[in-house]
Design an enzyme around this catalytic site. Sequence first.
Site, PDB file in Angstrom:
ATOM      1  N   LYS A  71       0.825  -1.207   0.000  1.00 29.12           N
ATOM      2  CA  LYS A  71       0.000   0.000   0.000  1.00 29.12           C
ATOM      3  C   LYS A  71       0.860   1.257   0.000  1.00 29.12           C
ATOM      4  O   LYS A  71       0.535   2.239  -0.668  1.00 29.12           O
ATOM      5  CB  LYS A  71      -0.926   0.028   1.225  1.00 29.12           C
ATOM      6  N   LYS A 127      -9.933 -12.523  -9.389  1.00 32.36           N
ATOM      7  CA  LYS A 127     -10.852 -12.742  -8.275  1.00 32.36           C
ATOM      8  C   LYS A 127     -11.925 -11.645  -8.238  1.00 32.36           C
ATOM      9  O   LYS A 127     -11.611 -10.481  -8.499  1.00 32.36           O
ATOM     10  CB  LYS A 127     -10.025 -12.707  -6.989  1.00 32.36           C
ATOM     11  N   LYS A 173     -14.267  -5.686  -5.173  1.00 38.00           N
ATOM     12  CA  LYS A 173     -15.247  -4.606  -5.077  1.00 38.00           C
ATOM     13  C   LYS A 173     -15.185  -3.774  -6.353  1.00 38.00           C
ATOM     14  O   LYS A 173     -14.124  -3.538  -6.914  1.00 38.00           O
ATOM     15  CB  LYS A 173     -14.991  -3.764  -3.836  1.00 38.00           C
TER      16      LYS A 173
END
Length: 341
Positions: free
Chosen positions: A118, A199, A202
């Site tokens: 991140k 996969k 969202k």
Amino acid sequence: MSDFTPARKTVFSGIQPSGNLHLGNYLGAIQQWVRMQEDRNSFISIVDLHAITVTQDPKELATRVRELAAVLLAAGIDPEKTTLFVQSHVRAHAEGSWLLSCVTPLGWLERMTQYKDKSAKQQSVMTGLLTYPVLQAADILLYDAHEVPVGQDQKQHIELTRDIAQRFNHMYGETFVVPEPVIRKDGARIMGLDDPRSKMSKSEAGSGHALLLTDEEVVLRRTIKRATTDSGREITFSEDAERAGVNNLLTIYQLLTGKDRSGVEADFKDARGYGDLKTTVADLVVEKLAPIRAACTRYLDDPAELDRILQKGADRARAVAEPKLIQVKERMGLAVPAALL
Ligand code: TRP
């Protein structure tokens, strides 16, 4: 029952209010939590303090927290069985996080792969992104959780939590339960309908990628109808990358029916091509998700009821976390004299 029952194991998990829940979340995390709440002291926290480790729009964050609460309840988290609460409503998490950060070597945090990934993507990295796993450790340790059901990506954070608990116990005497991760199997992975090699993740409503728990029936049907398949017509499970789309549709069908693979294939023995497959899968998905969407809408239309549930959840969480926090402070020499309380 809702009351804390010492004979039962305690399970804690957290979920970020970071967007729409999809079928992959439902078949993975949520169904597992729904099962576990039957015979464990169960805590689920909507971790808004974790969410703000990256910049959030304040209005949107507040809305998302409520929507997530509504959809979790709609999907079967029973507030009588699970203590469902918003992390920031229970101050002990932030305070506990500070205390634990003082027994956590910096090097342990710098090694976390999620932090490395991140932080590499951001120009300016906030301190909270680094100390994120310490807050997660506080979440878990304040409840003396024995088990922490999470996805594979969180395993390292749970191992860190164990290290922090052991270190604290060693420094200040037995204080924390050292929790076990319960890692969901990756075997039953639900893939994106537009791209069955990645996969399900969202995404925006109506983008063709995910089946959201709150999608309208027409959107669910359209997304499945447009799902990527191949040029064949055989309706069988397959590891072949070419046939990943059909495999994904069959996996969805399998998980929603609870049948085994041969049972699933038998159901499609007489199907005429992928059109039939898609229609059958769409009917089933709609049958399972429509009630969730309806229940979710009911919760969102009754903000007072949702508030009541979240307030009760926070009260129950505090009743466990507060005494634990006091114990931790006492161990560290930070006991508050009763007269000053
Ligand atoms: N970091 C977790 C995630 O992103 C969420 C989380 C926060 C959590 N606190 C937790 C998970 C405590 C398990 C236990 O998925």
